[in-house]
Design a protein around this motif. Structure first.
Motif, short mmCIF file in Angstrom:
data_model
loop_
_atom_site.label_atom_id
_atom_site.label_comp_id
_atom_site.label_asym_id
_atom_site.label_seq_id
_atom_site.Cartn_x
_atom_site.Cartn_y
_atom_site.Cartn_z
N CYS A 109 0.75 -1.30 0.07
CA CYS A 109 -0.01 0.10 -0.02
C CYS A 109 0.85 1.23 -0.17
O CYS A 109 0.29 2.32 -0.54
N SER A 114 -2.06 3.46 -2.06
CA SER A 114 -3.34 2.86 -2.06
C SER A 114 -3.64 2.23 -0.63
O SER A 114 -3.91 1.21 -0.51
N TYR A 116 -5.93 3.14 1.24
CA TYR A 116 -7.39 2.83 1.51
C TYR A 116 -7.72 1.57 1.20
O TYR A 116 -8.84 0.82 1.61
N MET A 117 -6.71 0.57 0.70
CA MET A 117 -6.95 -0.87 0.40
C MET A 117 -6.58 -1.70 1.45
O MET A 117 -6.44 -2.89 1.39
N LEU A 163 -14.14 -2.62 -1.63
CA LEU A 163 -13.31 -1.31 -1.16
C LEU A 163 -13.35 -0.27 -2.55
O LEU A 163 -13.51 1.00 -2.49
N GLU A 164 -12.89 -0.91 -3.53
CA GLU A 164 -13.00 -0.24 -4.95
C GLU A 164 -14.58 0.41 -5.40
O GLU A 164 -14.57 1.36 -5.68
N ARG A 167 -15.07 3.35 -2.93
CA ARG A 167 -14.12 4.55 -3.23
C ARG A 167 -14.30 5.37 -4.31
O ARG A 167 -14.63 6.52 -4.59
N ASP A 168 -14.57 4.60 -5.59
CA ASP A 168 -14.69 5.23 -6.89
C ASP A 168 -15.61 4.43 -7.69
O ASP A 168 -15.92 5.00 -8.73
#
Length: 203
Positions: A109, A114, A116-117, A163-164, A167-168
């Protein structure tokens, strides 16, 4: 005869660090650093490919999707191999699988920006320890360790995709992200069988 806790932790940490180094070497395919699953990333790619001919545009777009799927499977395999090897070799205390998953994920990470992962590795590691204890998986229980080897990568891939999405937004259609989860689980079973067969041959 199984090693005590004091003897086991250095081995587990070495295994986790070795996995981290391997992940760094394969960082271009590390799924937690990949933008090929996010909705905005795929939309941006689509706009960049817009001027190209339709056939070429679709081909390049498909290649990016394939790269993302390959990254999911490679990351899953890289983190699953230490798990199945350890389960086949030792009786593991609680926290062992947490180390094997969390250390490489946190390590990767940092360079990939990243962070957030990170929860994907933390949650999967904790779930792996709980499943290991619940199933009673060990080198003596073939079907239980195979179930563990299927469920843990399934959870890892699922956590990453969730999570992906949070987030987006997830750019993959349901057939693709569900297929990635199923393939991760099947891959885990295959790896578990291969490690078990190797152990039997060397016994």
């Amino acid at each position: 005869m199984f090693p005590g806790r004091g003897e086991l932790w250095p081995g587990l940490l070495s295994l986790a660090l070795g996995t981290s180094i391997a992940a760094l070497a394969l960082s271009s395919h590390w799924m937690l650093n990949s933008g090929s699953t996010s909705r905005s990333g795929l939309e941006r790619l689509g706009s960049e490919l817009e001027p190209l001919a339709t056939g070429l545009r679709e081909s390049l777009y498909g290649t990016v999707i394939e790269h993302g799927l390959a990254g999911v499977l490679l990351t899953s395999a890289l983190l699953t191999v230490p798990l199945v090897w350890s389960v086949n070799r030792w009786k593991l205390p609680f926290g062992s699988l947490f180390i094997l998953f969390t250390v490489p994920v946190l390590f990767m990470c940092i360079p990939g920006q990243s962070a957030y992962m990170a929860p994907a590795g933390i949650v999967t590691g904790l779930a792996a320890d709980l499943l290991y204890g619940f199933l009673g998986a060990s080198h003596r229980n073939n079907w239980k360790k195979h179930v563990l080897a299927a469920l843990v990568p399934l959870l890892l891939t699922g956590a990453f995709l969730v999570l992906e999405h949070l987030r987006d937004g997830l750019g993959w259609p349901p057939a693709l992200w569900s297929g990635a989860m199923v393939l991760s689980a099947l891959q885990g079973i295959v790896l578990s069988h291969l490690v078990a067969m190797n152990k039997e041959d060397s016994a």
